[in-house]
Design a protein around this motif. Structure first.
Motif, PDB file in Angstrom:
ATOM      1  N   ALA A 159       0.842  -1.207   0.000  1.00 34.77           N
ATOM      2  CA  ALA A 159       0.000   0.000   0.000  1.00 34.77           C
ATOM      3  C   ALA A 159       0.872   1.250   0.000  1.00 34.77           C
ATOM      4  CB  ALA A 159      -0.920  -0.007   1.214  1.00 34.77           C
ATOM      5  N   ALA A 160       1.958   1.219   0.766  1.00 34.20           N
ATOM      6  CA  ALA A 160       2.861   2.384   0.820  1.00 34.20           C
ATOM      7  C   ALA A 160       3.500   2.606  -0.550  1.00 34.20           C
ATOM      8  CB  ALA A 160       3.926   2.161   1.890  1.00 34.20           C
ATOM      9  N   ALA A 161       3.875   1.518  -1.231  1.00 32.15           N
ATOM     10  CA  ALA A 161       4.501   1.657  -2.551  1.00 32.15           C
ATOM     11  C   ALA A 161       3.528   2.318  -3.530  1.00 32.15           C
ATOM     12  CB  ALA A 161       4.942   0.292  -3.074  1.00 32.15           C
ATOM     13  N   VAL A 162       2.246   1.941  -3.430  1.00 32.45           N
ATOM     14  CA  VAL A 162       1.234   2.553  -4.308  1.00 32.45           C
ATOM     15  C   VAL A 162       1.097   4.044  -3.965  1.00 32.45           C
ATOM     16  CG1 VAL A 162      -1.223   2.565  -4.898  1.00 32.45           C
ATOM     17  CG2 VAL A 162      -0.016   0.390  -4.693  1.00 32.45           C
ATOM     18  N   SER A 163       1.018   4.358  -2.671  1.00 33.14           N
ATOM     19  CA  SER A 163       0.878   5.770  -2.265  1.00 33.14           C
ATOM     20  C   SER A 163       2.079   6.587  -2.711  1.00 33.14           C
ATOM     21  CB  SER A 163       0.806   5.922  -0.748  1.00 33.14           C
ATOM     22  OG  SER A 163      -0.210   5.201  -0.228  1.00 33.14           O
TER      23      SER A 163
END
Ligand SMILES: Cc1ncc(COP(=O)(O)O)c(C=O)c1O
Length: 427
Positions: free
Chosen positions: A82-86
Motif C-alpha cells: 500500500a505504501a509503494a502505491v501511495s
C-alpha cells in the motif's frame, strides 16, 4: 539497550492503578496486557515509548525506520505494498510468482495489477535479475521478491536491487523467514531493498504474530504508518509490543550467542551430510531434508521424526523442513542429529515433479474475488475463472490466483496438493 515499552508496562502493572479501561482481562492473568492508555503511545502514530523502541530496532537492522507489526509479516506486506502505491501513484507490482498468499490478499484489497516473474521450479522463490528487468515497465510501482522461501531458497537481492535502482522502481522484500539475518550481514536491507517485511516470531525470540516493516528511507515512514493503520487492528497487543521491545535488547546484547547458534545449525548440516542424510541446499536457519532420496515422502519422514520426539516446521511431498531460531536450545542439536541419523534409508521414492504453471489471467484479482461466485470441485473448475485464494499450507502459496483461468494442469496440481474445491466466478 533500553526497553522503554517493557519498563512502562512493568511500572504500570506495579502501580496498582484501577484499570477503568480496556482490555477486559484487567491485568489479572496478563499484568502487562494494556491498551493505548496515556503514556503508552499509539502504534500507528508512534512518538513516545513505541517510537523509541522502533528506533532502537531500526538501528540494529540498519534501517532508516522500523514500524512494529502486531499482525505478522502479513500486515507488513500489506502495508509495504500500500505504501509503494501511495508513494509512486502506480498500481502495478512485478512479483515472484510463488509469493506467500499475503501478496495476493493485498492485490485483492488494493486492486493491484500483478505481473508475474516465473522461477525455474514450482513453488520456488528464486527469480533471476534479468527476468525482473524484463518485467519492469513505466507502470511498475515496485518489484516484490520473497527471499528466504519456505524450503530455504534465496534470491539474489543485491543483483535485483541494481536492476530496480537502474529503472527507478522500489524493491520490496518478503523477508518473513529472514529476520535472523540481522546477525549475518546479508539482510535484504543491506543488499539494497527499499522495504522489507520480517516476521520477528519465526526466527527471533519474539511471540507469534510479531513482525517488522523496515524502511531504507525515512521519507517512506508516513506512507508506511498510514498503510499499517489501513489494515491493522486499532487495538494492537501490548504483549506483542513488549516482546518486540525485549527482542531488540536480545539482538543488541546476545549477538555472540545468536552467531553460535547459527554455527550449530551449520555444524549439524555438515554432520548430517557426512552421515549420508540427503539435504536440499537451504539458508542458515533451516535444514531441509530430501525425504524422497531417503525413501520416504516428506509426510512419512515427518511422522518418523515425530515418533522419535521432534516436530518439523513443514513436511511436504518431497521435503521435511526443520526450522531453528537463534535461541534454539543446545541440546536440540544432538537430539536431532541422533534422530535423523537413526532413520533407515531405503530405495528413493519417485516424487512427481509439478511443472511451473503459467495460468492465463482473464480479469484482475480484485474483480474476480468480488464477483458472483460458487464453490465447485477442482475437477469441475477446469476452464473456469478462479475467484478464491486456496493454497497448500505451508507454504501458503496459491497455485492459481483469483482472475486466472484454471487449466487442467493447474487442477491436477491442486488435487496433488490436497485442494479439492475452489471458488470460481459463476457468471
Ligand atoms: C514467505 C512468507 N511470507 C509471509 C508470511 C507471513 O508471515 P506471518 O505469519 O508473520 O504473517 C509467511 C508465513 O509463513 C511466509 O512463509
Amino acid at each position: 539497550m533500553k526497553t522503554p515499552i517493557h519498563d512502562f508496562l512493568v511500572k504500570y502493572a506495579e502501580s496498582g492503578n484501577v484499570r477503568a479501561h480496556m482490555p477486559g482481562g484487567k491485568g489479572i492473568e496478563y499484568p502487562l496486557d494494556i491498551t493505548e492508555i496515556n503514556g503508552a503511545d499509539v502504534l500507528y502514530e508512534s512518538c513516545g515509548i513505541i517510537r523509541e523502541s522502533e528506533r532502537n530496532t531500526a538501528g540494529l537492522f540498519g534501517a532508516a525506520e522500523t514500524c512494529y507489526s502486531c499482525g505478522g509479516a502479513t500486515l507488513s506486506i500489506q502495508a509495504m505494498l500500500a505504501a509503494a502505491v501511495s508513494l509512486t501513484g502506480k498500481k502495478t507490482i512485478a512479483a515472484g510468482r510463488y509469493s506467500h498468499k499475503s501478496l495476493i490478499n493485498s492485490a485483492v484489497l488494493l486492486g493491484l495489477n500483478v505481473k508475474w516473474i516465473y522461477p525455474d521450479t514450482f513453488l520456488g522463490a528464486d527469480i533471476r535479475p534479468e527476468d525482473v528487468e524484463q518485467s519492469i515497465d513505466g507502470d511498475t510501482a515496485a518489484v516484490f521478491v520473497n527471499s528466504v522461501d519456505y524450503l530455504g531458497g534465496q534470491s539474489d537481492i543485491a543483483a535485483i536491487s541494481e536492476v530496480c535502482k537502474k529503472h527507478g522502481v522500489l524493491l520490496l522484500a518478503d523477508n518473513a523467514h529472514g529476520a535472523y539475518k540481522v546477525f549475518t550481514g546479508d539482510h535484504p536491507l543491506s543488499l539494497g531493498a527499499d522495504m522489507t517485511a520480517d516476521s520477528a516470531h519465526k526466527t527471533l525470540p519474539a511471540i507469534t504474530g510479531t513482525a517488522y516493516l523496515h524502511l531504507a528511507d525515512s521519507a517512506y515512514l508516513s506512507a508506511a504508518k498510514s498503510a499499517m493503520s489501513l489494515f491493522g487492528s486499532s487495538s494492537p497487543s501490548y504483549l506483542m509490543l513488549d516482546s518486540l521491545d525485549l527482542c531488540a535488547k536480545y539482538i543488541a546484547e546476545e549477538r555472540e550467542s545468536a552467531l553460535r547458534t547459527l554455527e550449530r545449525v551449520r555444524e549439524l548440516k555438515a554432520e548430517l551430510i557426512s552421515a549420508g542424510v540427503p539435504l536440499y541446499p537451504s539458508d542458515d536457519m533451516r535444514i531441509t531434508v530430501d525425504a524422497a532420496a531417503m525413501g520416504y515422502t516428506g509426510e512419512q519422514l515427518g511422522n518418523l521424526i515425530r515418533a522419535k520426539g521432534a516436530e518439523c516446521e513443514m513436511c511436504g511431498n518431497r521435503y521435511a523442513v526443520l526450522l531453528f531460531s537463534v535461541v534454539q536450545p543446545e541440546k536440540d542439536f544432538a537430539v536431532l542429529s541422533e534422530i535423523l541419523r537413526s532413520i533407515p534409508r531405503t530405495e528413493p521414492v519417485e516424487i512427481r515433479e509439478i511443472p511451473v504453471i503459467r495460468p492465463e489471467a482473464a480479469m484482475t484479482a480484485k474483480e474476480a474475488y468480488f464477483s458472483a461466485k460458487k464453490t465447485v470441485s477442482v475437477k469441475e473448475a477446469v476452464g473456469m475463472i478462479c475467484a478464491g485464494i486456496n493454497s497448500p499450507c505451508p507454504p501458503c502459496v496459491p497455485i492459481v490466483y483469483p482472475g486466472e483461468v484454471i487449466s487442467a494442469e493447474a487442477a491436477e496440481a491442486m488435487l496433488y496438493y490436497g485442494i479439492t474445491e475452489i471458488a470460481c466466478c459463476s457468471l
